[in-house]
Scaffold this motif. Structure first.
Motif, PDB file in Angstrom:
ATOM      1  N   THR A 146       0.810  -1.208   0.000  1.00  0.00           N
ATOM      2  CA  THR A 146       0.000   0.000   0.000  1.00  0.00           C
ATOM      3  C   THR A 146       0.850   1.267   0.000  1.00  0.00           C
ATOM      4  O   THR A 146       0.326   2.358   0.208  1.00  0.00           O
ATOM      5  CB  THR A 146      -0.937   0.026   1.225  1.00  0.00           C
ATOM      6  OG1 THR A 146      -0.134  -0.024   2.410  1.00  0.00           O
ATOM      7  CG2 THR A 146      -1.906  -1.136   1.209  1.00  0.00           C
ATOM      8  N   LEU A 147       2.128   1.144  -0.235  1.00  0.00           N
ATOM      9  CA  LEU A 147       3.040   2.283  -0.176  1.00  0.00           C
ATOM     10  C   LEU A 147       2.717   3.308  -1.256  1.00  0.00           C
ATOM     11  O   LEU A 147       2.638   2.976  -2.437  1.00  0.00           O
ATOM     12  CB  LEU A 147       4.489   1.814  -0.324  1.00  0.00           C
ATOM     13  CG  LEU A 147       5.562   2.901  -0.296  1.00  0.00           C
ATOM     14  CD1 LEU A 147       5.579   3.612   1.057  1.00  0.00           C
ATOM     15  CD2 LEU A 147       6.923   2.286  -0.589  1.00  0.00           C
ATOM     16  N   GLU A 148       2.518   4.556  -0.825  1.00  0.00           N
ATOM     17  CA  GLU A 148       2.302   5.671  -1.745  1.00  0.00           C
ATOM     18  C   GLU A 148       3.381   6.703  -1.487  1.00  0.00           C
ATOM     19  O   GLU A 148       3.714   7.004  -0.345  1.00  0.00           O
ATOM     20  CB  GLU A 148       0.931   6.303  -1.515  1.00  0.00           C
ATOM     21  CG  GLU A 148      -0.225   5.389  -1.847  1.00  0.00           C
ATOM     22  CD  GLU A 148      -1.567   6.045  -1.590  1.00  0.00           C
ATOM     23  OE1 GLU A 148      -1.638   7.290  -1.513  1.00  0.00           O
ATOM     24  OE2 GLU A 148      -2.555   5.300  -1.451  1.00  0.00           O
ATOM     25  N   VAL A 149       3.929   7.264  -2.562  1.00  0.00           N
ATOM     26  CA  VAL A 149       4.992   8.254  -2.459  1.00  0.00           C
ATOM     27  C   VAL A 149       4.566   9.516  -3.190  1.00  0.00           C
ATOM     28  O   VAL A 149       4.008   9.452  -4.284  1.00  0.00           O
ATOM     29  CB  VAL A 149       6.303   7.700  -3.057  1.00  0.00           C
ATOM     30  CG1 VAL A 149       7.359   8.773  -3.162  1.00  0.00           C
ATOM     31  CG2 VAL A 149       6.808   6.535  -2.219  1.00  0.00           C
ATOM     32  N   ASP A 150       4.841  10.663  -2.578  1.00  0.00           N
ATOM     33  CA  ASP A 150       4.554  11.955  -3.194  1.00  0.00           C
ATOM     34  C   ASP A 150       5.781  12.841  -3.008  1.00  0.00           C
ATOM     35  O   ASP A 150       6.411  12.823  -1.947  1.00  0.00           O
ATOM     36  CB  ASP A 150       3.323  12.603  -2.551  1.00  0.00           C
ATOM     37  CG  ASP A 150       2.950  13.910  -3.223  1.00  0.00           C
ATOM     38  OD1 ASP A 150       2.868  13.946  -4.460  1.00  0.00           O
ATOM     39  OD2 ASP A 150       2.746  14.911  -2.499  1.00  0.00           O
ATOM     40  N   GLY A 179       9.840  14.698   0.218  1.00  0.00           N
ATOM     41  CA  GLY A 179       9.301  13.406  -0.177  1.00  0.00           C
ATOM     42  C   GLY A 179       8.481  12.847   0.964  1.00  0.00           C
ATOM     43  O   GLY A 179       8.902  12.884   2.118  1.00  0.00           O
ATOM     44  N   VAL A 180       7.296  12.335   0.635  1.00  0.00           N
ATOM     45  CA  VAL A 180       6.395  11.786   1.644  1.00  0.00           C
ATOM     46  C   VAL A 180       6.032  10.361   1.247  1.00  0.00           C
ATOM     47  O   VAL A 180       5.555  10.128   0.132  1.00  0.00           O
ATOM     48  CB  VAL A 180       5.108  12.638   1.772  1.00  0.00           C
ATOM     49  CG1 VAL A 180       4.167  12.047   2.817  1.00  0.00           C
ATOM     50  CG2 VAL A 180       5.440  14.089   2.091  1.00  0.00           C
ATOM     51  N   ALA A 181       6.267   9.423   2.144  1.00  0.00           N
ATOM     52  CA  ALA A 181       5.883   8.025   1.939  1.00  0.00           C
ATOM     53  C   ALA A 181       4.804   7.684   2.958  1.00  0.00           C
ATOM     54  O   ALA A 181       4.979   7.921   4.150  1.00  0.00           O
ATOM     55  CB  ALA A 181       7.090   7.103   2.112  1.00  0.00           C
ATOM     56  N   VAL A 182       3.695   7.127   2.467  1.00  0.00           N
ATOM     57  CA  VAL A 182       2.574   6.757   3.323  1.00  0.00           C
ATOM     58  C   VAL A 182       2.275   5.287   3.072  1.00  0.00           C
ATOM     59  O   VAL A 182       2.206   4.845   1.926  1.00  0.00           O
ATOM     60  CB  VAL A 182       1.321   7.610   3.019  1.00  0.00           C
ATOM     61  CG1 VAL A 182       0.149   7.196   3.900  1.00  0.00           C
ATOM     62  CG2 VAL A 182       1.629   9.089   3.180  1.00  0.00           C
ATOM     63  N   ASP A 183       2.105   4.538   4.160  1.00  0.00           N
ATOM     64  CA  ASP A 183       1.840   3.112   4.017  1.00  0.00           C
ATOM     65  C   ASP A 183       0.943   2.634   5.152  1.00  0.00           C
ATOM     66  O   ASP A 183       0.949   3.204   6.246  1.00  0.00           O
ATOM     67  CB  ASP A 183       3.154   2.329   4.039  1.00  0.00           C
ATOM     68  CG  ASP A 183       3.084   1.012   3.309  1.00  0.00           C
ATOM     69  OD1 ASP A 183       1.971   0.589   2.934  1.00  0.00           O
ATOM     70  OD2 ASP A 183       4.134   0.399   3.112  1.00  0.00           O
ATOM     71  N   GLU A 184       0.179   1.584   4.877  1.00  0.00           N
ATOM     72  CA  GLU A 184      -0.606   0.927   5.915  1.00  0.00           C
ATOM     73  C   GLU A 184       0.332   0.041   6.720  1.00  0.00           C
ATOM     74  O   GLU A 184       1.125  -0.713   6.162  1.00  0.00           O
ATOM     75  CB  GLU A 184      -1.700   0.079   5.272  1.00  0.00           C
ATOM     76  CG  GLU A 184      -2.600  -0.585   6.261  1.00  0.00           C
ATOM     77  CD  GLU A 184      -3.702  -1.386   5.597  1.00  0.00           C
ATOM     78  OE1 GLU A 184      -4.118  -2.391   6.200  1.00  0.00           O
ATOM     79  OE2 GLU A 184      -4.130  -1.018   4.490  1.00  0.00           O
ATOM     80  N   LEU A 185       0.252   0.152   8.032  1.00  0.00           N
ATOM     81  CA  LEU A 185       1.189  -0.555   8.891  1.00  0.00           C
ATOM     82  C   LEU A 185       0.629  -1.902   9.343  1.00  0.00           C
ATOM     83  O   LEU A 185      -0.558  -2.049   9.565  1.00  0.00           O
ATOM     84  CB  LEU A 185       1.508   0.288  10.124  1.00  0.00           C
ATOM     85  CG  LEU A 185       2.009   1.698   9.835  1.00  0.00           C
ATOM     86  CD1 LEU A 185       2.264   2.434  11.131  1.00  0.00           C
ATOM     87  CD2 LEU A 185       3.245   1.662   8.980  1.00  0.00           C
ATOM     88  N   SER A 186       1.524  -2.857   9.471  1.00  0.00           N
ATOM     89  CA  SER A 186       1.180  -4.166  10.023  1.00  0.00           C
ATOM     90  C   SER A 186       2.386  -4.670  10.810  1.00  0.00           C
ATOM     91  O   SER A 186       3.398  -3.988  10.912  1.00  0.00           O
ATOM     92  CB  SER A 186       0.806  -5.137   8.899  1.00  0.00           C
ATOM     93  OG  SER A 186       1.961  -5.526   8.184  1.00  0.00           O
TER      94      SER A 186
END
Length: 180
Positions: free
Chosen positions: A18-22, A144-151
């Protein structure tokens, strides 16, 4: 203090699906001739220094691969800082299903209807922000921004290091190469 420790730990216990980068940057800033960098991060009480060190090492590797040279903060052309944030989120979805006999398009039909089923999915989202600062103005010239769902799927230090390296590599892939 304890929350910051959990925040840093949680960011890296996740898979990449689910990693998204902006990326954003100052279009007026000229990266040409910028050859030296420093990474500045102050650990606070409760920080996981293992995770912070992995982030610093991954940033070092990514920047060296782009031919930048690591120097002290006072000699740097660019100063890198990073921030971590974790928050709980809920995704609410409603599915609509036809039930009963609908009459096949001939009139109202008999006993047909729509049933709505709502479900909630709770998850934790982690954000890693990497900023490159102009040391003269202390303004951000690249973010740079990385957003991910954590588990909690990463068990070993090697798995955690590999994941952090992958996140930083993807995040820094759009950072400019230095002018040669």
């Amino acid at each position: 203090m304890k929350k910051m420790f959990l925040v840093l730990m949680a960011l890296f216990f996740v898979g990449c699906s689910t990693l998204e980068v902006d990326v954003d940057y100052d279009t007026a800033y000229n990266f040409d001739g910028k050859t030296k960098y420093a990474i500045v991060h102050s650990n606070r009480a409760g920080d996981n220094t293992l995770i912070n060190d992995r982030i610093v090492n991954a940033l070092d590797s990514a920047l060296k691969a782009k031919s930048y040279t690591k120097v002290s903060k006072d000699k740097a052309d660019l100063i890198f800082v990073f921030h971590v944030n974790v928050r709980d989120k809920t995704d609410i979805r409603t599915d609509y299903q036809m039930v009963g006999y609908g009459g096949y398009g001939f009139g109202r039909g008999f006993g047909g209807g729509v049933v709505a089923t709502t479900s909630a999915y709770n998850y934790t989202e982690g954000t890693l922000i990497v900023d490159a600062l102009n040391p003269k103005t202390q303004k951000i010239v690249w973010r740079g921004v990385a957003v991910d769902e954590l588990s909690d799927s990463l068990d070993t230090p090697d798995e955690k290091t590999k994941y952090i390296n992958e996140v930083i590599q993807k995040l820094m892939s759009n950072f400019p190469r230095k002018a040669k």
